[in-house]
Write an enzyme that holds these catalytic residues in place. Structure first.
Site, short mmCIF file in Angstrom:
data_model
loop_
_atom_site.label_atom_id
_atom_site.label_comp_id
_atom_site.label_asym_id
_atom_site.label_seq_id
_atom_site.Cartn_x
_atom_site.Cartn_y
_atom_site.Cartn_z
N GLU A 79 27.95 -6.28 89.18
CA GLU A 79 28.02 -5.64 87.86
C GLU A 79 26.62 -5.53 87.27
O GLU A 79 26.00 -6.52 86.87
CB GLU A 79 28.92 -6.44 86.92
CG GLU A 79 29.06 -5.73 85.57
CD GLU A 79 29.96 -6.43 84.58
OE1 GLU A 79 30.65 -7.37 84.96
OE2 GLU A 79 29.94 -6.02 83.41
N LYS B 179 44.84 -22.02 89.07
CA LYS B 179 44.63 -20.57 89.28
C LYS B 179 45.63 -19.69 88.55
O LYS B 179 45.94 -18.61 89.01
CB LYS B 179 44.62 -20.25 90.79
CG LYS B 179 43.57 -21.05 91.55
CD LYS B 179 43.63 -20.85 93.04
CE LYS B 179 42.63 -21.77 93.72
NZ LYS B 179 42.68 -21.74 95.16
N ASP C 94 35.51 -22.01 94.25
CA ASP C 94 36.70 -21.20 94.51
C ASP C 94 36.79 -20.13 93.41
O ASP C 94 37.09 -20.46 92.25
CB ASP C 94 37.93 -22.11 94.49
CG ASP C 94 39.18 -21.37 94.95
OD1 ASP C 94 39.19 -20.12 94.87
OD2 ASP C 94 40.14 -22.04 95.37
N HIS D 215 24.52 -0.26 79.44
CA HIS D 215 25.35 -0.10 80.63
C HIS D 215 25.06 1.22 81.31
O HIS D 215 25.06 1.31 82.53
CB HIS D 215 26.84 -0.21 80.28
CG HIS D 215 27.36 -1.59 80.51
ND1 HIS D 215 28.01 -1.94 81.67
CD2 HIS D 215 27.28 -2.70 79.77
CE1 HIS D 215 28.32 -3.22 81.61
NE2 HIS D 215 27.89 -3.70 80.47
#
Ligand code: ADP
Length: 588
Positions: free
Chosen positions: A266, A398, A474, A572
Site C-alpha cells: 500500500e 482470529k 501470524d 494517495h
C-alpha cells in the site's frame, strides 16, 4: 546489525549501505529484457513502418509519372536527373526496409533464441527449453509474445516475467512430473519421496502448470530455502510471493530508537508512518507500558446437565484449586505459566478460557498443550465431561470478539506521546484543535455509530499487518491485534497534543512459526528482538509488542493529521496511484 539504539543527543543520519549486487539481483534488474530487432530502430516500430510505406508509394508514383513523361517526349529512359536518381535510391531503400519488416518476425526469432534452444517432447507446449547444459534442461516459461495477447493471466508487467524463474529440471524430474500429473504420485508426498524440498517444489510447480494450463510466470521460485518451511510454515510450496519491505523511523520509544520494518504494497503507508515517527521523535519520543501478557485457549465441553457444567465452572474458578491446575498446565513447557481461568456456561456446555504467559513465543501451541493436560486431568473428577473441541471460540482466535477487546489476549499495551504545537504545525501540517475534534467525531463517535468492536482508531490494522508480515507473525491475528482506541486531547493550556493508543490484544512472538525464516528473522534482528531473550524469557516478544503499539501511534498521528488537513486524497494520488495505464500492462 541491531537496528535499535539508545538515543544520542544529536543523531547523525545513518549511512546508506553499499549496494550489493548478486547474480540474482542482476537477473531481477528492471534493465533485464530480451533483445528485439526493433530495439535498433530510432522511432517506434509503427511510425517507422508508416514513414517507409509513405516514402515507397510517393517515390514510386513520382518515378512512374517521370517514366510516362519521358515516353511521351521520347527521352531515353537511362538519362536520369538528380531528383530521379534520389527517388530511385529512396525506392530501393524503402523496398529493402519493407522486405525486412515482413521478415522481421524471422529476424526476431534469430535474435532472441539461442542456437541451443529447441523443443523437447515432454516439455513442449507453453514451456520450452532455452539452454541445455550437461544433463540439465534449463526451462524458461512461456515467452510473453507467445500468448499473442489472448491469455488472461498475462496481466503483469515485464519485470514480473524477468523475476521468474529459470528452474532446473532433469530428465529424471520429467518422469516424476508426469507421474504427478497422472495422479500416480501424490503431490504432497514429493518432499518425503525425493528428500529434496526445492526439487519437490519445482516439480510440483511444473505439474501444477501442466494440469491447470496456467503459467506461474511471475511467482518467484529461486532464492528461497524450501527446507526451512517443511512441516512448520507451508505445505505443498510452489514458490513464494514477494512483498516489499520499507522502513519507518527511527521511532523513539522508551528512550530507544527503532527502525521499523513494514511489509506492504500500500503506497503511502510507510511514508505516512515515517512522518508520524518524525513528529514523535521531534517532540521527545513516546512511552509505553505492557499491562498484561497472556495467551488464551478456551475448549468447549459438554455435560448431561447444566448443573454439572456449573459444577466444573465453580471448581475451576475456586482459588484453592488453582495451584493444582497450574502445575498440571505448566507441564506443557518450561515457558508456560498459567495465569487465569475464566468460564462461561451456555446450558449444558462449558467454555473455559485459560490464560498463560508463553515466554517469547506467541504461544498458541504452548497454551493448547497446557489445556490438553488439564482436560486429561479433569477426567478423573468429571468422567461425564465430553470434550467437544479444544477450541470453543471463547479464546477467541482470529475473529472479532468482545472478550479480547475487554479482557485482552497476548500483550495488552498502552503507548502515549505529547506532540508539541510547533511540530503539529510544521511536521503534521495541521492544528491541535482540528486533530482533537476529528478524533472525537471519527475515532470515537463515528466508530460508536458504526457499532465498532475494538475499532476506535483510524488505521491501526495497516501498521499491525505490515509489521506482522515483515517479522513473521501470524497475519490472520491482525483481526484482534488491531483492536485499538486512539485518544487525543489538548494539554499544557492547549499548546501541546496528548495522543495515546490502547491495544489490548497484540499477539506477537519472536520464536516459533514464521519468525525463524530468513527474511522475517532479519527484520526481527533489525529491531533487536530476534529469537529468545537471553536476559529474561518474554522480554523480546513484549518489546516487539510495544514497538507495534509505538508504530501504530505514529501511523494514527500522521493519518489523522492528513485527514484533518484534507491531504489524504492528494497524497494517495501521489504515492498510491501509478500514472501507468493499467490497460496497457497486459501481455507486454
Ligand atoms: P507457538 O506456541 O507460538 O506456536 P512454537 O510452539 O512454535 O510457538 O514455539 C515455541 C517453542 O520455542 C517451544 O518449543 C519453546 O520451548 C521454544 N522456546 C525456546 N525459547 C523460548 C522462549 N524464550 N520463549 C518461548 N518459547 C521458547
Amino acid at each position: 546489525m541491531d537496528g535499535r539504539r539508545r538515543r544520542r543527543p544529536s543523531s547523525s543520519p545513518s549511512k546508506p549501505l553499499p549496494p550489493s549486487t548478486t547474480a540474482g539481483e542482476l537477473l531481477l534488474s528492471s534493465d533485464h529484457h530480451y533483445p528485439k530487432a526493433s530495439d535498433a530502430l530510432p522511432l517506434p516500430l509503427c511510425l517507422t513502418n508508416a514513414v517507409f510505406l509513405a516514402l515507397f508509394f510517393s517515390v514510386a508514383y513520382f518515378l512512374l509519372r517521370r517514366w510516362r513523361e519521358k515516353i511521351r517526349d521520347s527521352t531515353p529512359l537511362h538519362v536520369v536527373t538528380l531528383s530521379e536518381l534520389a527517388a530511385l535510391v529512396a525506392l530501393l531503400a524503402s523496398l529493402i526496409y519493407l522486405l525486412g519488416f515482413f521478415g522481421i518476425g524471422l529476424v526476431q526469432s534469430f535474435v532472441s533464441r539461442s542456437p541451443a534452444r529447441q523443443d523437447i517432447g515432454g516439455l513442449s507446449g507453453p514451456w520450452h527449453v532455452m539452454e541445455q547444459e550437461e544433463d540439465k534442461f534449463i526451462i524458461k516459461e512461456e515467452d510473453r509474445e507467445g500468448c499473442g495477447g489472448a491469455c488472461t493471466q498475462c496481466t503483469v508487467g515485464p519485470l514480473a516475467g524477468a523475476l521468474s524463474t529459470f528452474i532446473s529440471l532433469t530428465e529424471e524430474d520429467e518422469e516424476v512430473i508426469k507421474s504427478v500429473v497422472a495422479g500416480t504420485t501424490l503431490s504432497y508426498s514429493l518432499e518425503s519421496k525425493l528428500g529434496d524440498c526445492k526439487r519437490a517444489a519445482a516439480i510440483r510447480r511444473e505439474a501444477v502448470q501442466r494440469m491447470t494450463g496456467r503459467s506461474m510466470e511471475g511467482l518467484a521460485f529461486e532464492g528461497f530455502d524450501y527446507a526451512s518451511i517443511l512441516g512448520q510454515c507451508c505445505e505443498m510450496p510452489i514458490g513464494y510471493v514477494q512483498v516489499p519491505v520499507g522502513v519507518a523511523g527511527p521511532l523513539l520509544l522508551d528512550g530507544i530508537e527503532y527502525v521499523v520494518p513494514m511489509a506492504t504494497t500500500e503506497g503511502c503507508l510507510v511514508a505516512s508512518t515515517n512522518r508520524g515517527c518524525k513528529a514523535i521523535n521531534t517532540s521527545g519520543g513516546a512511552t509505553s507500558v505492557v499491562l498484561r501478557d497472556g495467551m488464551t485457549r478456551a475448549p468447549v465441553v459438554r455435560f448431561g446437565s447444566a448443573k454439572r457444567a456449573a459444577e466444573l465452572k465453580l471448581f475451576l474458578e475456586d482459588p484453592s484449586n488453582f495451584d493444582t491446575i497450574s502445575v498440571v498446565f505448566n507441564r506443557s513447557s518450561r515457558f508456560a505459566r498459567l495465569q487465569d481461568i475464566r468460564c462461561a456456561v451456555a446450558g449444558k456446555n462449558l467454555y473455559m478460557r485459560f490464560m498463560c504467559s508463553t515466554g517469547d513465543a506467541m504461544g498458541m501451541n504452548m497454551v493448547s498443550k497446557g489445556v490438553q493436560n488439564v482436560l486429561d486431568f479433569l477426567r478423573t473428577d468429571f468422567p461425564d465431561m465430553d470434550v467437544i473441541g479444544i477450541s470453543g471460540n471463547y479464546c477467541s482466535d482470529k475473529k472479532p470478539a468482545a472478550i479480547n477487546w475487554i479482557e485482552g489476549r497476548g500483550k495488552s499495551v498502552v503507548c502515549e506521546a505529547v506532540i508539541k504545537e510547533e511540530v503539529v504545525q510544521k511536521v503534521l501540517k495541521t492544528t491541535i484543535p482540528a486533530l482533537v475534534e476529528l478524533n472525537m467525531l471519527k475515532n470515537l463517535a463515528g466508530s460508536a455509530m458504526a457499532g465498532a468492536l475494538g475499532g476506535f482508531n483510524a488505521h491501526a490494522s495497516n501498521i499491525v499487518s505490515a509489521i506482522y508480515i515483515a517479522t513473521g507473525q501470524d497475519p490472520a491475528q491482525n483481526v484482534e491485534s488491531s483492536h485499538c482506541i486512539t485518544m487525543m486531547e489538548a494539554v499544557n493550556d492547549g499548546k501541546d497534543l496528548h495522543i495515546s493508543v490502547s491495544m489490548p490484544s497484540i499477539e506477537v512472538g519472536t520464536v516459533g512459526g514464521g519468525t525463524q525464516l530468513a527474511s522475517q528473522s532479519a527484520c526481527l534482528n533489525l529491531l533487536g528482538v530476534k529469537g529468545a531473550s537471553q536476559d529474561s524469557p518474554g522480554l523480546n516478544s513484549r518489546l516487539l509488542a510495544t514497538i507495534v503499539a509505538g508504530a501504530v501511534l505514529a501511523g494514527e498521528l500522521s493519518l489523522m493529521s492528513a485527514l484533518a488537513a484534507g491531504q489524504l486524497v492528494k497524497s494517495h494520488m501521489k504515492y498510491n496511484r501509478s500514472s501507468r495505464d493499467v490497460s496497457k500492462m497486459a501481455c507486454q
